[in-house]
Design a protein around this motif. Sequence first.
Motif, PDB file in Angstrom:
ATOM      1  N   PHE A   1       1.047  -0.925   0.011  1.00  0.00           N
ATOM      2  CA  PHE A   1       0.117   0.189   0.127  1.00  0.00           C
ATOM      3  C   PHE A   1       0.632   1.477  -0.165  1.00  0.00           C
ATOM      4  O   PHE A   1       1.390   1.097   1.109  1.00  0.00           O
ATOM      5  N   GLY A   2       0.509   2.237  -0.550  1.00  0.00           N
ATOM      6  CA  GLY A   2       0.997   3.040  -0.779  1.00  0.00           C
ATOM      7  C   GLY A   2       0.722   4.399  -0.674  1.00  0.00           C
ATOM      8  O   GLY A   2      -0.143   4.488  -0.020  1.00  0.00           O
ATOM      9  N   ARG A   3       1.609   5.805  -0.603  1.00  0.00           N
ATOM     10  CA  ARG A   3       1.177   6.576  -0.219  1.00  0.00           C
ATOM     11  C   ARG A   3      -0.350   7.187  -0.620  1.00  0.00           C
ATOM     12  O   ARG A   3      -1.278   7.371  -0.075  1.00  0.00           O
ATOM     13  N   ARG A   4      -0.366   7.026  -1.868  1.00  0.00           N
ATOM     14  CA  ARG A   4      -2.139   7.446  -2.641  1.00  0.00           C
ATOM     15  C   ARG A   4      -3.030   6.496  -2.246  1.00  0.00           C
ATOM     16  O   ARG A   4      -4.291   7.074  -1.951  1.00  0.00           O
ATOM     17  N   ALA A   5      -2.767   5.724  -2.624  1.00  0.00           N
ATOM     18  CA  ALA A   5      -3.978   4.159  -1.341  1.00  0.00           C
ATOM     19  C   ALA A   5      -3.813   4.260  -0.588  1.00  0.00           C
ATOM     20  O   ALA A   5      -5.803   4.796   0.118  1.00  0.00           O
TER      21      ALA A   5
ATOM     22  N   ARG B   1       1.536  -2.816  12.565  1.00  0.00           N
ATOM     23  CA  ARG B   1       1.399  -3.105  11.827  1.00  0.00           C
ATOM     24  C   ARG B   1       0.333  -4.088  10.675  1.00  0.00           C
ATOM     25  O   ARG B   1       0.114  -4.727  10.477  1.00  0.00           O
ATOM     26  N   SER B   2      -0.310  -3.502  11.462  1.00  0.00           N
ATOM     27  CA  SER B   2      -2.095  -3.527  10.940  1.00  0.00           C
ATOM     28  C   SER B   2      -2.086  -3.508   9.878  1.00  0.00           C
ATOM     29  O   SER B   2      -3.217  -3.859   8.490  1.00  0.00           O
ATOM     30  N   LEU B   3      -1.570  -2.318   9.555  1.00  0.00           N
ATOM     31  CA  LEU B   3      -1.820  -1.093   7.691  1.00  0.00           C
ATOM     32  C   LEU B   3      -1.225  -2.723   6.893  1.00  0.00           C
ATOM     33  O   LEU B   3      -1.720  -1.702   5.797  1.00  0.00           O
ATOM     34  N   GLY B   4      -0.478  -3.781   7.383  1.00  0.00           N
ATOM     35  CA  GLY B   4       0.446  -4.007   5.577  1.00  0.00           C
ATOM     36  C   GLY B   4       0.974  -3.896   5.554  1.00  0.00           C
ATOM     37  O   GLY B   4       1.895  -2.584   6.607  1.00  0.00           O
ATOM     38  N   TRP B   5       2.162  -4.431   4.227  1.00  0.00           N
ATOM     39  CA  TRP B   5       3.060  -4.192   3.517  1.00  0.00           C
ATOM     40  C   TRP B   5       2.836  -2.460   2.928  1.00  0.00           C
ATOM     41  O   TRP B   5       2.419  -2.342   2.668  1.00  0.00           O
ATOM     42  N   THR B   6       3.312  -1.865   3.768  1.00  0.00           N
ATOM     43  CA  THR B   6       3.337  -0.344   3.100  1.00  0.00           C
ATOM     44  C   THR B   6       4.255   0.273   2.382  1.00  0.00           C
ATOM     45  O   THR B   6       5.522  -0.061   2.928  1.00  0.00           O
ATOM     46  N   ILE B   7       4.664   1.220   1.729  1.00  0.00           N
ATOM     47  CA  ILE B   7       5.821   1.130   0.704  1.00  0.00           C
ATOM     48  C   ILE B   7       6.437   2.561   1.439  1.00  0.00           C
ATOM     49  O   ILE B   7       5.173   3.565   1.280  1.00  0.00           O
ATOM     50  N   GLY B   8       7.144   2.311   2.379  1.00  0.00           N
ATOM     51  CA  GLY B   8       7.807   3.721   2.988  1.00  0.00           C
ATOM     52  C   GLY B   8       7.269   3.491   4.518  1.00  0.00           C
ATOM     53  O   GLY B   8       7.119   4.640   5.308  1.00  0.00           O
ATOM     54  N   GLY B   9       6.594   3.052   5.381  1.00  0.00           N
ATOM     55  CA  GLY B   9       6.334   1.792   6.656  1.00  0.00           C
ATOM     56  C   GLY B   9       5.557   3.440   7.224  1.00  0.00           C
ATOM     57  O   GLY B   9       4.321   4.044   6.437  1.00  0.00           O
TER      58      GLY B   9
ATOM     59  N   ALA C   1      -5.111  -2.301   4.492  1.00  0.00           N
ATOM     60  CA  ALA C   1      -5.044  -3.706   5.811  1.00  0.00           C
ATOM     61  C   ALA C   1      -6.047  -3.778   7.112  1.00  0.00           C
ATOM     62  O   ALA C   1      -6.793  -4.699   7.139  1.00  0.00           O
ATOM     63  N   ALA C   2      -5.513  -2.828   7.471  1.00  0.00           N
ATOM     64  CA  ALA C   2      -6.002  -2.184   9.139  1.00  0.00           C
ATOM     65  C   ALA C   2      -7.628  -1.930   8.746  1.00  0.00           C
ATOM     66  O   ALA C   2      -8.249  -1.296   7.974  1.00  0.00           O
ATOM     67  N   GLU C   3      -8.293  -3.077   9.748  1.00  0.00           N
ATOM     68  CA  GLU C   3      -9.757  -2.383  10.585  1.00  0.00           C
ATOM     69  C   GLU C   3      -9.302  -0.761  10.875  1.00  0.00           C
ATOM     70  O   GLU C   3      -8.609  -0.371  11.728  1.00  0.00           O
TER      71      GLU C   3
END
Length: 293
Positions: free
Chosen positions: A14-18, A41-49, A248-250
């Motif tokens: 998931f990137g900034r725009r998403a 961690r709940s966000l999933g794999w984010t580009i840039g954390g 990916a986070a609720e």
Amino acid sequence: MLHPAAEEGTPGPFGRRALTEDLEALGLRRGDTVIVHCSLRSLGWTIGGGVALLVALRDALGPQGTVVVPTFTTYLCDPATWVRRRVPEEWWPRIRASLPPFDPEVHPAQPSLGRFPELVRACRTARRSAHPLYSFAALGPAAQEVLAPHPLDYGLGAGGPLGALLRLNARVLLLGVGWDKATLLHLPEHLTDFRGRRSHVIAVPEAGADGATRWRETTQLVMYEGDFPAVADSLRGAAAPRLGRVGAAEARLCEGRPLVDAACLRMARHRDFTRSAMGPHLVGIAPAPAAAL
């Protein structure tokens, strides 16, 4: 070789725009003041954390929006009261003599808050309130109004940042965490004279005139998060939290004022810390005077 997160099937990337689009779809508006509680961690794999989330929040809020996070340092207290990291009693005098007093530019937010608050605090343009136990950090034009003043006693009461958030009609954003993490719900505890409400004394280090560490007693409310989910569940209609996903986070987004109003009502009707089943740890702690909160 794949990154371990990809091998484990972590959602993303998931990137900034998403992330920005997810926040906007959830209902975040330009110009909002929002207090954020997040499990990165709940966000999933984010580009840039976590940086990607912070940038996405600022994109969604625009230049007039303000991000607020708790940056508590409740570890800065007398070692006799430490619970999670107890030390031998013979160490206490040395700790009391040399524990560095709170410095908002140096002391990190405690790890139990997650990684995101520390990321916000460390931003060059962030401001932080001066409370040695219950500080907040903020980014945006409302930061100064939110953070100052911050009284030493009853640090989560109406005279501090939580009261300012209420006056600013701030919103609460939860990403991958439950309502027990919603710090704004500690404000109704101070506003509501529920049965058995108690305060206690917490000593904190401060710098003496000679530069040596001195200790100052503060009075804080004994707080409890166990009924926070029930408060949120009681909200109906337009006041109900908006639900969705960010990455990916609720995700939950709620208006602060109806949340506080609902909590005051519920605490007045249902809280009773005079019963041992509700708060056996409160025995011997002084009642909290309503006028002081």
